[in-house]
Structures are given as C-alpha cells and as structure tokens.
Design a protein around this motif. Structure first.
Motif: not given
Length: 104
Positions: A71-78
């Motif tokens: 979820w966080l990867r989609r929002r803030v990137g890797e």
C-alpha cells in the motif's frame, strides 16, 4: 496481468530480509519490555513512560509500516517506502536504546 510472479522483484526480496530483522526485533522488545514492566523494578517516570510508549506505540508502528509495504509503495514509491521504514526503525531503535540506558 502485471508480469511474472516469480522470482519476486528486488523490492520484495529486500522487504523479506527487512522483515526478518523487523519482526525479530519487535518480538524481542515485546518480550523484553513486557518483562521490564512486570518486574516491579523501581524506575523513574521518564523511563517508565518511554518504555510504555515504545511498547504500545512505536513497536506496533514499526510492524505496521513493514507490513503495509504494498500500500505504501504505491503511494510514496519504493524510495519513499524505504525512507519511511528507515525513519520509523531509527526512532524505534533510539527509543529502545534510551530506555535500556535509563533502566541500566
């Protein structure tokens, strides 16, 4: 679909390695911290508050940030995800270190 499912991407390989460290540390501090709370060892208000805050807020936050990777990867990137996990881990580790120093 979104591409091959195996082998996992480099992100998920690093995530699994980070999980070994995060989950082991969270479990260790959960057991260690709970034992400190249950032993009615005399401690100051600051040490007691930091111990409880580390156990009740920071440890679940660390595990939550690790487990919400997709979820966080989609929002803030890797890169943003690794920075966020690193920041939470550093705050958690600092809290544990200061608590251990205060309780000596």
């Amino acid at each position: 679909m979104g591409g091959p499912l195996w082998p996992p991407s480099r992100f998920w390989q690093f995530w699994a390695l980070a999980g070994m460290v995060v989950l082991t540390a969270a479990f260790w501090w959960g057991v260690e911290g709970y034992a400190m709370i249950e032993s009615h060892y005399p401690r100051g208000q600051i040490a007691d508050g930091l111990l409880r805050f580390g156990l009740l807020v920071l440890t679940p936050a660390l595990v939550l940030v690790w487990s919400a990777a997709a979820w966080l990867r989609r929002r803030v990137g890797e890169g943003g995800y690794w920075q966020m996990l690193g920041l939470v881990a550093a705050i958690w580790a600092g809290s544990v270190l200061v608590t251990r120093i205060l309780l000596g």
